[in-house]
Design a protein around this motif. Structure first.
Motif, mmCIF file in Angstrom:
data_model
loop_
_atom_site.group_PDB
_atom_site.id
_atom_site.type_symbol
_atom_site.label_atom_id
_atom_site.label_comp_id
_atom_site.label_asym_id
_atom_site.label_seq_id
_atom_site.Cartn_x
_atom_site.Cartn_y
_atom_site.Cartn_z
ATOM 1 N N PRO A 124 0.269 22.028 16.923
ATOM 2 C CA PRO A 124 0.342 21.488 15.559
ATOM 3 C C PRO A 124 -0.355 22.412 14.558
ATOM 4 O O PRO A 124 -1.166 23.270 14.935
ATOM 5 N N ILE A 125 -0.032 22.219 13.294
ATOM 6 C CA ILE A 125 -0.675 22.960 12.208
ATOM 7 C C ILE A 125 -1.688 22.039 11.533
ATOM 8 O O ILE A 125 -1.360 20.906 11.169
ATOM 9 N N LEU A 126 -2.921 22.529 11.392
ATOM 10 C CA LEU A 126 -3.987 21.747 10.769
ATOM 11 C C LEU A 126 -4.256 22.257 9.355
ATOM 12 O O LEU A 126 -4.330 23.464 9.131
ATOM 13 N N PRO A 127 -4.421 21.349 8.383
ATOM 14 C CA PRO A 127 -4.790 21.783 7.034
ATOM 15 C C PRO A 127 -6.248 22.237 7.007
ATOM 16 O O PRO A 127 -7.104 21.625 7.646
ATOM 17 N N THR A 128 -6.517 23.331 6.299
ATOM 18 C CA THR A 128 -7.889 23.838 6.181
ATOM 19 C C THR A 128 -8.164 24.253 4.738
ATOM 20 O O THR A 128 -7.248 24.294 3.905
ATOM 21 N N LEU A 129 -9.407 24.591 4.472
ATOM 22 C CA LEU A 129 -9.810 25.011 3.121
ATOM 23 C C LEU A 129 -9.061 26.269 2.686
ATOM 24 O O LEU A 129 -8.740 26.445 1.517
ATOM 25 N N ASN A 130 -8.752 27.147 3.646
ATOM 26 C CA ASN A 130 -8.089 28.417 3.329
ATOM 27 C C ASN A 130 -6.582 28.389 3.539
ATOM 28 O O ASN A 130 -5.921 29.422 3.456
ATOM 29 N N ALA A 153 -3.193 31.949 23.291
ATOM 30 C CA ALA A 153 -3.596 32.809 22.177
ATOM 31 C C ALA A 153 -2.450 33.717 21.736
ATOM 32 O O ALA A 153 -2.211 33.900 20.536
ATOM 33 N N VAL A 154 -1.725 34.274 22.697
ATOM 34 C CA VAL A 154 -0.598 35.152 22.374
ATOM 35 C C VAL A 154 0.500 34.374 21.651
ATOM 36 O O VAL A 154 1.034 34.818 20.631
ATOM 37 N N MET A 155 0.821 33.192 22.170
ATOM 38 C CA MET A 155 1.867 32.388 21.529
ATOM 39 C C MET A 155 1.439 31.936 20.140
ATOM 40 O O MET A 155 2.244 31.954 19.197
ATOM 41 N N GLY A 156 0.183 31.546 19.986
ATOM 42 C CA GLY A 156 -0.329 31.140 18.681
ATOM 43 C C GLY A 156 -0.315 32.287 17.692
ATOM 44 O O GLY A 156 -0.001 32.108 16.509
ATOM 45 N N HIS A 157 -0.640 33.480 18.166
ATOM 46 C CA HIS A 157 -0.618 34.695 17.341
ATOM 47 C C HIS A 157 0.776 34.918 16.756
ATOM 48 O O HIS A 157 0.939 35.135 15.554
ATOM 49 N N VAL A 158 1.805 34.852 17.606
ATOM 50 C CA VAL A 158 3.181 35.078 17.153
ATOM 51 C C VAL A 158 3.624 33.962 16.201
ATOM 52 O O VAL A 158 4.245 34.222 15.169
ATOM 53 N N ALA A 160 1.798 31.969 14.243
ATOM 54 C CA ALA A 160 1.141 32.105 12.938
ATOM 55 C C ALA A 160 1.701 33.306 12.174
ATOM 56 O O ALA A 160 1.888 33.254 10.950
ATOM 57 N N GLN A 161 1.975 34.364 12.893
ATOM 58 C CA GLN A 161 2.526 35.584 12.296
ATOM 59 C C GLN A 161 3.861 35.294 11.598
ATOM 60 O O GLN A 161 4.073 35.690 10.447
ATOM 61 N N LYS A 162 4.745 34.599 12.290
ATOM 62 C CA LYS A 162 6.087 34.362 11.765
ATOM 63 C C LYS A 162 6.142 33.196 10.766
ATOM 64 O O LYS A 162 6.911 33.243 9.802
ATOM 65 N N MET A 163 5.352 32.162 10.988
ATOM 66 C CA MET A 163 5.406 30.980 10.119
ATOM 67 C C MET A 163 4.540 31.125 8.870
ATOM 68 O O MET A 163 4.857 30.577 7.819
ATOM 69 N N PHE A 164 3.406 31.850 8.986
ATOM 70 C CA PHE A 164 2.512 32.026 7.847
ATOM 71 C C PHE A 164 2.714 33.363 7.134
ATOM 72 O O PHE A 164 2.176 33.581 6.058
ATOM 73 N N GLY A 165 3.459 34.273 7.759
ATOM 74 C CA GLY A 165 3.680 35.587 7.161
ATOM 75 C C GLY A 165 2.450 36.473 7.182
ATOM 76 O O GLY A 165 2.262 37.314 6.296
ATOM 77 N N TYR A 212 -12.791 24.899 7.669
ATOM 78 C CA TYR A 212 -12.998 25.974 6.697
ATOM 79 C C TYR A 212 -11.947 27.075 6.817
ATOM 80 O O TYR A 212 -11.870 27.974 5.982
ATOM 81 N N GLY A 213 -11.145 27.024 7.866
ATOM 82 C CA GLY A 213 -10.077 28.008 8.035
ATOM 83 C C GLY A 213 -10.576 29.399 8.372
ATOM 84 O O GLY A 213 -10.063 30.394 7.849
ATOM 85 N N VAL A 214 -11.582 29.495 9.256
ATOM 86 C CA VAL A 214 -12.132 30.801 9.609
ATOM 87 C C VAL A 214 -11.136 31.654 10.389
ATOM 88 O O VAL A 214 -11.281 32.868 10.484
ATOM 89 N N CYS A 215 -10.120 31.011 10.960
ATOM 90 C CA CYS A 215 -9.089 31.757 11.676
ATOM 91 C C CYS A 215 -7.756 31.016 11.562
ATOM 92 O O CYS A 215 -7.731 29.827 11.236
ATOM 93 N N GLU A 216 -6.672 31.731 11.835
ATOM 94 C CA GLU A 216 -5.339 31.122 11.735
ATOM 95 C C GLU A 216 -4.879 30.504 13.047
ATOM 96 O O GLU A 216 -3.909 29.740 13.075
ATOM 97 N N VAL A 217 -5.581 30.832 14.153
ATOM 98 C CA VAL A 217 -5.227 30.300 15.472
ATOM 99 C C VAL A 217 -6.497 29.864 16.184
ATOM 100 O O VAL A 217 -7.453 30.644 16.282
ATOM 101 N N VAL A 218 -6.519 28.622 16.663
ATOM 102 C CA VAL A 218 -7.638 28.136 17.470
ATOM 103 C C VAL A 218 -7.100 27.793 18.855
ATOM 104 O O VAL A 218 -6.136 27.051 18.993
ATOM 105 N N VAL A 219 -7.744 28.349 19.886
ATOM 106 C CA VAL A 219 -7.292 28.186 21.273
ATOM 107 C C VAL A 219 -8.264 27.306 22.046
ATOM 108 O O VAL A 219 -9.485 27.482 21.959
#
Length: 332
Positions: A124-130, A153-158, A160-165, A212-219
């Motif tokens: 899922p995608i979580l809303p954050t400050l950033n 982590a690898v799947m989350g990386h891809v 976030a890369q494609k969905m968030f640009g 706080y959105g310190v990262c785009e992927v949390v594993v």
């Protein structure tokens, strides 16, 4: 794009599922939706919209049923019939707000895993400050080893890369402290492997860091991930309720509320889970999206929107390519 939707899955099925689907058809002119469900429920929709197709299924998998048993016994359920449509490539993706465990079990049995992925993850995608953060796994796998976490982590990386640009999304490993030596043996081992990988790994992150959105992927493993997800949903709901109570306490607070109404609406929208659609089952060979069980029409519409973006961005093929390119790095 052809999208199959489980009309019988979720707390507010079938009415809200149908309503959200019709709204999506009005919004997306390049989409065909196939609603799967009981004939007596869907029959009245025949001919209502040219791009709306109906497929009848006589059974429903309920939320309290044992996932694997339900999948094996209810072959003519709306969920399994929808997954079969995807397997036969009669549709491009499948969306359900039904039993999460059954959806994962059914997807594994009918569609299989991407080569190199040991366990799929709910993301899922979580809303954050950033902005927003991808959380995985959010409930599919309660017991994970280090290899599973690295693959997440690898799947989350891809994703976030494609969905968030974002070219190099930041990846964090959930832990009880930011120090490298914190956590159990599984997390420590995953930390070492992620540190050596080509991912943009920022180290351990704590629960308070996520909003706080310190990262785009949390594993994390599915047990922890589900607890994070439900806690954040609960906190957002409580904050919204407290604000409403305080801003309507008396005439003066009501006047003040009028002055800041625009800002409050923006905050509420940003923290509303229905704005973020569903959660893909990353690691499954074909696009399967899980909508929130409590989804109403708005949440279904946004889940459909997210599914379209997922397919349009060809996320699964990018994940396959990334898994192949990393090769031995994923064998912890």
């Amino acid at each position: 794009m052809r999208l199959a939707i489980d009309a019988m899955g979720g707390d507010h099925a079938p009415e809200e599922i149908i309503k959200g689907s019709l709204e999506a058809l009005n919004y997306f002119r390049d989409m065909e939706i196939v609603l799967v469900g009981r004939e007596e429920v869907l029959r009245g929709l025949q001919g209502k919209e040219e791009r709306l197709k109906l497929v009848y299924a006589s059974e429903v998998i309920e939320n309290d049923e044992a996932p694997v048993t339900a999948v094996r016994r209810k072959k003519d359920s709306s969920m399994i019939v929808g997954l079969e449509l995807l397997k036969k490539e009669e549709v491009d993706a499948f969306l359900s707000a039904g039993n999460t465990g059954a959806l994962m079990a059914g997807a594994l049995l009918n569609l299989g895993r991407i080569k190199g992925i040991e366990r799929p993850a709910l993301a899922p995608i979580l809303p954050t400050l950033n902005g927003a953060t991808v959380l995985l796994d959010a409930g599919s796998n309660t017991n994970c080893d280090a290899q599973n976490l690295v693959q997440f982590a690898v799947m989350g990386h891809v994703y976030a890369q494609k969905m968030f640009g974002i070219e190099r999304p930041k990846v964090g490993l959930f832990n009880i402290g930011v120090e490298e030596e914190k956590g159990n043996e599984v997390v420590k081992k995953a930390f070492e492997e992620l540190k050596k990988s080509k991912l943009n790994f920022i180290g351990n992150v704590e629960g308070r860091d996520i909003p706080y959105g310190v990262c785009e992927v949390v594993v994390c493993d599915g047990f922890v991930g589900n607890a994070i997800l439900k806690s954040m949903e609960g906190i957002a709901s409580v904050i919204s309720q407290l604000l409403k109570e305080e801003l309507t306490r008396n005439i003066f607070t009501k006047l003040g509320a009028l002055l800041i109404m625009g800002g409050l609406k923006r905050i509420t929208k940003k923290m509303d889970y229905t704005e973020y659609g569903g959660a893909p089952l990353l690691g499954i060979k074909k696009p399967v999206i899980k909508a929130h069980g409590n989804s109403k029409a708005k949440a279904i519409f946004n889940a459909i929107k997210q599914t379209k973006n997922f397919v349009d961005n060809d996320v699964l093929n990018h994940i396959k390519e990334e898994i192949e390119s990393m090769g031995d790095e994923l064998s912890v």
